[in-house]
Design a protein around this motif. Structure first.
Motif, mmCIF file in Angstrom:
data_model
loop_
_atom_site.group_PDB
_atom_site.id
_atom_site.type_symbol
_atom_site.label_atom_id
_atom_site.label_comp_id
_atom_site.label_asym_id
_atom_site.label_seq_id
_atom_site.Cartn_x
_atom_site.Cartn_y
_atom_site.Cartn_z
ATOM 1 N N ARG A 131 41.648 47.231 39.514
ATOM 2 C CA ARG A 131 42.187 47.109 38.159
ATOM 3 C C ARG A 131 43.286 47.926 37.852
ATOM 4 N NH1 ARG A 131 36.795 45.573 34.726
ATOM 5 N NH2 ARG A 131 36.366 43.339 35.586
ATOM 6 N N LEU A 132 42.908 49.108 38.137
ATOM 7 C CA LEU A 132 43.950 50.395 37.922
ATOM 8 C C LEU A 132 45.153 49.918 38.428
ATOM 9 C CD1 LEU A 132 44.596 53.131 37.086
ATOM 10 C CD2 LEU A 132 43.576 53.957 39.126
ATOM 11 N N LEU A 133 45.176 49.658 39.836
ATOM 12 C CA LEU A 133 46.411 48.964 40.670
ATOM 13 C C LEU A 133 46.940 47.727 40.275
ATOM 14 C CD1 LEU A 133 44.588 50.066 43.949
ATOM 15 C CD2 LEU A 133 46.172 51.474 42.678
ATOM 16 N N GLY A 134 46.501 47.256 39.501
ATOM 17 C CA GLY A 134 47.105 45.926 38.846
ATOM 18 C C GLY A 134 46.741 44.535 39.516
ATOM 19 N N LEU A 135 45.415 44.779 40.225
ATOM 20 C CA LEU A 135 44.830 43.664 40.976
ATOM 21 C C LEU A 135 43.857 42.860 40.147
ATOM 22 C CD1 LEU A 135 43.924 45.213 44.582
ATOM 23 C CD2 LEU A 135 46.209 44.059 43.730
ATOM 24 N N ASP A 136 44.035 41.766 39.874
ATOM 25 C CA ASP A 136 43.448 40.907 39.403
ATOM 26 C C ASP A 136 41.864 40.530 39.717
ATOM 27 O OD1 ASP A 136 42.300 38.566 37.836
ATOM 28 O OD2 ASP A 136 43.777 37.105 37.774
ATOM 29 N N THR A 137 40.983 41.246 39.064
ATOM 30 C CA THR A 137 39.829 41.647 39.596
ATOM 31 C C THR A 137 38.581 41.208 38.628
ATOM 32 O OG1 THR A 137 40.554 43.475 40.783
ATOM 33 C CG2 THR A 137 38.094 43.366 40.617
ATOM 34 N N ALA A 138 37.885 40.278 38.892
ATOM 35 C CA ALA A 138 36.792 39.884 38.033
ATOM 36 C C ALA A 138 35.514 40.602 38.721
ATOM 37 C CB ALA A 138 36.525 38.508 38.050
ATOM 38 N N TYR A 139 34.682 40.843 37.580
ATOM 39 C CA TYR A 139 33.447 41.610 38.125
ATOM 40 C C TYR A 139 32.482 41.464 36.757
ATOM 41 C CZ TYR A 139 29.878 45.616 38.533
ATOM 42 O OH TYR A 139 28.870 46.305 38.629
ATOM 43 N N HIS A 140 31.005 41.595 37.231
ATOM 44 C CA HIS A 140 30.099 41.100 36.256
ATOM 45 C C HIS A 140 28.681 41.975 37.013
ATOM 46 C CE1 HIS A 140 32.393 37.731 34.844
ATOM 47 N NE2 HIS A 140 32.289 37.551 35.968
ATOM 48 N N ASN A 141 28.198 42.756 36.226
ATOM 49 C CA ASN A 141 26.923 43.465 36.760
ATOM 50 C C ASN A 141 25.886 42.772 36.530
ATOM 51 O OD1 ASN A 141 26.557 43.665 33.675
ATOM 52 N ND2 ASN A 141 26.865 45.888 33.607
ATOM 53 N N ASP A 142 25.714 41.481 36.260
ATOM 54 C CA ASP A 142 24.345 40.828 36.142
ATOM 55 C C ASP A 142 24.717 39.476 36.614
ATOM 56 O OD1 ASP A 142 26.166 39.642 34.224
ATOM 57 O OD2 ASP A 142 25.063 39.840 32.433
ATOM 58 N N MET A 143 25.611 39.196 37.559
ATOM 59 C CA MET A 143 25.679 37.742 38.022
ATOM 60 C C MET A 143 24.865 37.665 39.438
ATOM 61 S SD MET A 143 29.017 35.578 38.620
ATOM 62 C CE MET A 143 29.436 35.336 36.730
ATOM 63 N N ASP A 144 24.161 36.450 39.438
ATOM 64 C CA ASP A 144 23.389 36.543 40.763
ATOM 65 C C ASP A 144 24.481 35.641 42.023
ATOM 66 O OD1 ASP A 144 23.468 33.753 40.102
ATOM 67 O OD2 ASP A 144 21.463 33.557 39.385
ATOM 68 N N ASP A 145 23.866 35.512 43.030
ATOM 69 C CA ASP A 145 24.666 34.951 44.169
ATOM 70 C C ASP A 145 25.283 33.612 44.087
ATOM 71 O OD1 ASP A 145 24.270 37.376 45.308
ATOM 72 O OD2 ASP A 145 23.217 36.558 46.989
ATOM 73 N N THR A 205 48.757 47.848 34.796
ATOM 74 C CA THR A 205 49.187 46.870 33.976
ATOM 75 C C THR A 205 47.855 45.921 33.535
ATOM 76 O OG1 THR A 205 49.326 45.472 35.946
ATOM 77 C CG2 THR A 205 51.298 46.649 35.131
ATOM 78 N N ARG A 206 46.606 46.499 34.023
ATOM 79 C CA ARG A 206 45.384 45.784 33.539
ATOM 80 C C ARG A 206 44.238 46.836 32.962
ATOM 81 N NH1 ARG A 206 44.797 40.759 35.154
ATOM 82 N NH2 ARG A 206 46.221 39.944 36.573
ATOM 83 N N CYS A 207 43.772 46.155 32.162
ATOM 84 C CA CYS A 207 42.597 47.119 31.540
ATOM 85 C C CYS A 207 41.404 47.163 32.615
ATOM 86 C CB CYS A 207 41.930 46.300 30.287
ATOM 87 S SG CYS A 207 40.482 47.133 29.537
ATOM 88 N N THR A 208 41.116 48.538 32.825
ATOM 89 C CA THR A 208 40.088 48.911 33.811
ATOM 90 C C THR A 208 38.668 48.262 33.364
ATOM 91 O OG1 THR A 208 39.876 51.048 32.827
ATOM 92 C CG2 THR A 208 41.343 50.824 34.832
ATOM 93 N N ALA A 209 38.503 48.201 31.918
ATOM 94 C CA ALA A 209 37.259 47.787 31.474
ATOM 95 C C ALA A 209 37.074 46.244 31.665
ATOM 96 C CB ALA A 209 37.172 48.359 29.957
ATOM 97 N N CYS A 210 38.040 45.449 31.300
ATOM 98 C CA CYS A 210 37.822 44.028 31.331
ATOM 99 C C CYS A 210 38.621 43.178 32.085
ATOM 100 C CB CYS A 210 37.847 43.459 29.984
ATOM 101 S SG CYS A 210 39.443 43.247 29.207
ATOM 102 N N ASN A 211 39.706 43.815 32.833
ATOM 103 C CA ASN A 211 40.621 43.007 33.668
ATOM 104 C C ASN A 211 41.810 42.590 32.961
ATOM 105 O OD1 ASN A 211 41.414 42.282 36.262
ATOM 106 N ND2 ASN A 211 40.885 40.347 35.763
ATOM 107 N N GLY A 212 41.958 42.571 31.488
ATOM 108 C CA GLY A 212 42.968 41.883 30.728
ATOM 109 C C GLY A 212 44.193 42.719 30.775
ATOM 110 N N PRO A 213 45.314 42.102 30.601
ATOM 111 C CA PRO A 213 46.529 42.655 30.875
ATOM 112 C C PRO A 213 46.871 43.828 29.613
ATOM 113 C CG PRO A 213 46.965 40.599 29.507
ATOM 114 C CD PRO A 213 45.338 40.618 30.037
ATOM 115 N N LEU A 214 47.471 44.673 30.069
ATOM 116 C CA LEU A 214 47.866 45.951 29.044
ATOM 117 C C LEU A 214 49.273 45.681 28.606
ATOM 118 C CD1 LEU A 214 46.526 48.989 30.766
ATOM 119 C CD2 LEU A 214 45.476 47.524 29.142
ATOM 120 N N ALA A 215 49.639 46.096 27.253
ATOM 121 C CA ALA A 215 50.767 46.070 26.612
ATOM 122 C C ALA A 215 51.023 47.280 26.157
ATOM 123 C CB ALA A 215 50.824 44.934 25.641
ATOM 124 N N GLU A 216 52.446 47.649 25.773
ATOM 125 C CA GLU A 216 52.668 49.037 25.102
ATOM 126 C C GLU A 216 52.351 48.694 23.693
ATOM 127 O OE1 GLU A 216 56.377 50.662 26.087
ATOM 128 O OE2 GLU A 216 56.273 50.025 28.104
#
Length: 259
Positions: free
Chosen positions: A104-118, A175-186
Motif C-alpha cells: 500500500r505504501l507503494l500505491g498498489l491496490d492491496t486488500a488484506y484481512h487478518n481474520d478471513m478463511d481460505d 497514494t494509498r492508506c497503509t491502514a485500509c488501502n483507501g486513496p490519500l488526498a492532500e
C-alpha cells in the motif's frame, strides 16, 4: 513418464526428494497438471510445459514414455486486467500483514484481512479479480481460484522483492492508506489540527488524509525509512521490467504510521 522440474520449482518438492528429474508412475488417464501437483508443485507456479519441444496444456495426457519439461512462471508475469482496469489488484492472506502495508505504501491496490478463511479469500479474489498472494500451497491448489501466486521469503524485505520481481507493477508511492488501502488526498493543515498532538502541529505543515477511513498522514519520524523502501522498490521494478521504469506517481506525504 519422466518429469523434469525447473530449479526454481524444486523448493516445492519434499526436502529429501528434490531431484530435478523424477520418474512418475503413469496410469494413462491422469492429466499432466494433476501429476505435477502430485509432486508438490502448485499449478499457479508452473510456466510452460513442453514435450519434445512442443508446448502442452495442464490438461494434456502424454504417452507413458515421454519426458516432460516443467518450467517456472516467466518473470515479469502479466496479469489479465478487466476493461478500464489500469493495474493489477492484490489480496493477501492473513500471514502477510506487513507485506500488505508495504505494498500500500507503494500505491498498489492491496486488500488484506487478518481474520478471513481460505474459502472467503478465494471468493473475494475471484469477485474482485485480485491476485491472491499466499504462502499456503494448499490455497493455491484450489481449483476455483482464478489467479494466485506463492510469495517467497520469510522476511518482509524478501517478500516485497519477490512480489515486485514477479509482477513488475507500476508504482504510485504515497497514494494509498497503509491502514485500509483507501486513496490519500492532500488536506489543509487547518482541517486536521484538532486531530493532531501539539508537537505535531508545531513541527509539520503538510498533511494528507485517507478518503475512506480518515487517517491523517505527515512526514514524520519514520519518513526516512519509508522513503528508502520506496527507492529500493523503484529500482527493483526498473530492473525487472525490460525497458521500463519504477515508480511513476507521487502522493501527499510519507506516512508516520509503521510500515
Amino acid at each position: 513418464m519422466r518429469i523434469r522440474i525447473a530449479d526454481e520449482l524444486l523448493m516445492f518438492l519434499p526436502a529429501t526428494r528434490r531431484e530435478s528429474a523424477r520418474r512418475v508412475a503413469y496410469d494413462g488417464t491422469s492429466t499432466l497438471g494433476h501429476l505435477v501437483e502430485s509432486l508438490g508443485v502448485p499449478l499457479p507456479e508452473v510456466g510452460p510445459m513442453t514435450v519434445r519441444g512442443e508446448r502442452v496444456a495442464p490438461s494434456a495426457r502424454p504417452d507413458a514414455g515421454e519426458e516432460v519439461l516443467v518450467e517456472a512462471v516467466p518473470r515479469p508475469q502479466p496479469v489479465p486486467l478487466e476493461p478500464g482496469q489500469a493495474a493489477p489488484r492484490f489480496l493477501l492472506d492473513v500471514h502477510l500483514g506487513t507485506l500488505a502495508r508495504r505494498m500500500r505504501l507503494l500505491g498498489l491496490d492491496t486488500a488484506y484481512h487478518n481474520d478471513m478463511d481460505d474459502p472467503a479469500l478465494v471468493v473475494q479474489a475471484n469477485e474482485e479479480r485480485r491476485v491472491l498472494l499466499t504462502q499456503d500451497r494448499g490455497l493455491l491448489r484450489r481449483r476455483a481460484l482464478w489467479f494466485g501466486a506463492y510469495v517467497r521469503g520469510s522476511r518482509p524485505d524478501d517478500q516485497l522483492r519477490d512480489l515486485l520481481e514477479r509482477f513488475a507493477p507500476v508504482l504510485a508511492p504515497w497514494t494509498r492508506c497503509t491502514a485500509c488501502n483507501g486513496p490519500l488526498a492532500e488536506v489543509d493543515k487547518r482541517d486536521v489540527e484538532r486531530d493532531l498532538e501539539a508537537g505535531t502541529r508545531r513541527s509539520y505543515d503538510v498533511y494528507g488524509r485517507c478518503v475512506d477511513c480518515g487517517q491523517v498522514y505527515w512526514r514524520g519520524a519514520h519518513g526516512g525509512h519509508l522513503e528508502e523502501i520506496v527507492r529500493d522498490a523503484a529500482r527493483v521494478v526498473a530492473d525487472a521490467r525490460p525497458g521500463g521504469n519504477g515508480a511513476t506517481g507521487t502522493g501527499p506525504t510519507p506516512a508516520t504510521v509503521s510500515e
